[in-house]
Design a protein around this motif. Structure first.
Motif, PDB file in Angstrom:
ATOM      1  N   ASN A 138      -6.488  -8.319  -2.388  1.00 37.17           N
ATOM      2  CA  ASN A 138      -6.067  -7.919  -3.725  1.00 37.17           C
ATOM      3  C   ASN A 138      -7.152  -7.181  -4.500  1.00 37.17           C
ATOM      4  OD1 ASN A 138      -3.544  -8.839  -3.281  1.00 37.17           O
ATOM      5  ND2 ASN A 138      -3.607 -10.538  -4.742  1.00 37.17           N
TER       6      ASN A 138
ATOM      7  N   ARG B  91      -0.477  -2.516   4.718  1.00 41.07           N
ATOM      8  CA  ARG B  91      -0.949  -3.642   3.922  1.00 41.07           C
ATOM      9  C   ARG B  91      -2.238  -3.283   3.229  1.00 41.07           C
ATOM     10  NH1 ARG B  91      -2.860  -8.490   6.086  1.00 41.07           N
ATOM     11  NH2 ARG B  91      -1.964  -9.842   4.535  1.00 41.07           N
ATOM     12  N   PHE B  92      -2.414  -3.803   2.030  1.00 43.21           N
ATOM     13  CA  PHE B  92      -3.763  -3.808   1.473  1.00 43.21           C
ATOM     14  C   PHE B  92      -4.530  -4.920   2.174  1.00 43.21           C
ATOM     15  CE2 PHE B  92      -1.588  -1.832  -2.123  1.00 43.21           C
ATOM     16  CZ  PHE B  92      -2.446  -0.793  -2.367  1.00 43.21           C
TER      17      PHE B  92
ATOM     18  N   ARG C 228      -8.603  -4.299  -3.484  1.00 48.06           N
ATOM     19  CA  ARG C 228      -8.178  -2.890  -3.461  1.00 48.06           C
ATOM     20  C   ARG C 228      -6.833  -2.699  -4.145  1.00 48.06           C
ATOM     21  NH1 ARG C 228      -8.457  -1.162   2.423  1.00 48.06           N
ATOM     22  NH2 ARG C 228      -7.810  -3.325   2.605  1.00 48.06           N
ATOM     23  N   LEU C 229      -5.929  -3.676  -3.956  1.00 46.30           N
ATOM     24  CA  LEU C 229      -4.637  -3.571  -4.654  1.00 46.30           C
ATOM     25  C   LEU C 229      -4.856  -3.440  -6.167  1.00 46.30           C
ATOM     26  CD1 LEU C 229      -1.512  -3.805  -4.921  1.00 46.30           C
ATOM     27  CD2 LEU C 229      -1.791  -6.283  -4.923  1.00 46.30           C
TER      28      LEU C 229
ATOM     29  N   THR D  61     -14.747  -5.444   0.202  1.00 42.69           N
ATOM     30  CA  THR D  61     -13.484  -4.969  -0.396  1.00 42.69           C
ATOM     31  C   THR D  61     -13.662  -4.732  -1.902  1.00 42.69           C
ATOM     32  OG1 THR D  61     -12.668  -7.219  -0.729  1.00 42.69           O
ATOM     33  CG2 THR D  61     -12.042  -6.146   1.324  1.00 42.69           C
TER      34      THR D  61
ATOM     35  N   GLU E  41       0.493  -8.575  -3.806  1.00 43.13           N
ATOM     36  CA  GLU E  41       0.984  -7.745  -2.715  1.00 43.13           C
ATOM     37  C   GLU E  41       2.291  -8.332  -2.193  1.00 43.13           C
ATOM     38  OE1 GLU E  41      -1.796  -6.836   0.378  1.00 43.13           O
ATOM     39  OE2 GLU E  41      -0.402  -5.428   1.299  1.00 43.13           O
TER      40      GLU E  41
ATOM     41  N   ARG F 291      -5.939  -0.017  -7.104  1.00 43.86           N
ATOM     42  CA  ARG F 291      -4.806   0.923  -7.057  1.00 43.86           C
ATOM     43  C   ARG F 291      -3.913   0.763  -8.287  1.00 43.86           C
ATOM     44  NH1 ARG F 291      -6.224   5.131  -4.307  1.00 43.86           N
ATOM     45  NH2 ARG F 291      -6.888   4.604  -2.211  1.00 43.86           N
TER      46      ARG F 291
ATOM     47  N   ALA G  71       0.848  -1.200   0.000  1.00 45.51           N
ATOM     48  CA  ALA G  71       0.000   0.000   0.000  1.00 45.51           C
ATOM     49  C   ALA G  71       0.884   1.251   0.000  1.00 45.51           C
ATOM     50  CB  ALA G  71      -0.916  -0.008   1.211  1.00 45.51           C
TER      51      ALA G  71
END
Ligand code: GLU
Length: 370
Positions: free
Chosen positions: A151, A147-148, A153-154, A218, A137, A157, A106
């Motif tokens: 995955n 941390r996210f 939200r990762l 999420t 991640e 991003r 993150a």
């Protein structure tokens, strides 16, 4: 949506790659790799965000199916990432593609310099027609706060970072329902969402899958990031063979529709959200070039003020001191001072490294045209 997209991020959840009873879903992954290859042939750029490291690392470490502590997850991810990546490498090799491994935290999407570096690396990889960036991640180094942890939200991003126009979250559920369909089989399916409102969020409460860490909540967080970045997003089932082809042929999915393009969203973010840390003053020739949509070259800059890092926002002023725009500097203030007024060919000799030819790239600036 998928058919019109030029740059697509695809997120694959752990439960698609790993079947609790039979192990790796190799035949399925090959059909996905074939779909990715077809998208590449159609001229689209594709990045993959994959989960599965923690799940694949459990066995060698002797962890059973129980919930893991953060430390155990990090150890399992370190172990499983190798298996996960070789799994992807094998599948992509069959369709003559090659994976490039990117591990992000993150922090990389908050820290401007690391953000720019990751973005530039991804751009380089996406420009290749043989390589597919495969992202997860960096669980081992990501501390609890950075941390996210999921995955979903990762991947949003990542989509934001590379200005993708479409994000597909493949998981074991085919989309958003007005209530949890596992408890209420009559729950209404939601086909299209234009904004993640409190009503939409209420629908997601409690719905999740049990191999991966992400649930519907999420995924909605991801949708908010995607929509704010001008990126359409789908939640779709990836369980069947050829999931991307199916989605292209209008398989059932919930589509989140962005109101503007990624480029406009990025410009709006630069114009509004960022506090300027310095000022670059440009000569008349550069001012004209900027107004006609060109990038800012060091040769056209006459003064540097402020102390800023690479990637920070700076104001752009014309020779009369009028603010004419704002942009993200490709150099820090000290390096900018050394290269202003100089030709692009001279930069490497002055800096001692091969940097960018532009001080502010046109995609990274907003200019007041008047
Ligand atoms: N990074 C984790 C892994 O590879 C997955 C996180 C998630 O399930 O969203 O296992």
């Amino acid at each position: 949506m998928l058919n019109n997209a030029k740059r697509i991020v695809i997120k694959i959840g752990s439960s698609l790659l790993i079947d609790e009873r039979s192990g790796l879903r190799e035949a399925w992954l090959l059909t996905l790799a074939e779909d990715v290859a077809a998208l590449r042939r159609a001229g689209k750029q594709v990045a993959i965000v994959t989960s599965g490291a923690v799940a694949l690392g459990r066995n060698p470490l002797g962890y059973d199916a129980r919930a893991l502590t953060l430390e155990e997850k990090q150890a399992a991810a370190a172990c499983g990432q190798i298996a996960l990546f070789s799994f992807w490498a094998q599948a992509l090799a069959i369709v003559s593609l090659y994976p490039a491994q990117i591990l992000l935290t993150a922090d990389d999407s908050i820290n401007r310099r690391r953000y720019l570096n990751a973005r530039t690396t991804l751009e380089m990889l996406l420009a290749s027609n043989r390589v597919i960036p495969v992202i997860n991640e960096n669980d081992t180094v990501a501390t609890a706060e950075l941390r996210f942890g999921d995955n979903d939200r990762l991947s949003a991003r990542v989509a934001q970072m590379i200005s993708a126009d479409c994000l597909v979250l493949f998981s074991d559920i085919d989309g958003l329902y007005a209530a949890d369909p596992r408890r209420n089989p009559a729950a209404r399916f939601i086909e299209k969402v234009e904004a993640v409102t409190p009503e939409i969020e209420a629908m997601a409460a409690g719905a999740g899958s049990h191999i991966g860490t992400g649930g519907m909540a999420t995924k909605l967080e991801a949708a908010k990031i995607a929509l704010a970045s001008g990126c359409h997003m789908a939640i779709a089932s990836g369980m069947e063979m050829h999931p991307l082809t199916r989605l292209q042929e209008n398989a059932r999915a919930t589509w989140f529709i962005a109101a503007e393009s990624p480029k406009r969203a990025r410009k709006r973010w630069i114009a509004g959200g960022l506090h300027p840390a310095g000022v670059l003053t440009v000569d008349a020739g550069a001012a004209e070039a900027l107004r006609s949509g060109k990038s800012l070259l060091p040769a056209g800059v006459t003064a540097v003020e402020g102390s800023f890092e690479r990637g920070d926002a700076v104001l752009i002023k014309d020779a009369d001191g009028h603010i004419m725009g704002k942009g993200l500097s490709a150099y820090n203030a000290a390096d900018a001072l050394r290269i202003i007024g100089r030709k692009s060919a001279e930069l490497e000799g002055i800096l001692g490294f091969k940097g960018r030819a532009t001080l502010i790239h046109r995609d990274d600036m907003v200019i007041d045209k008047n």
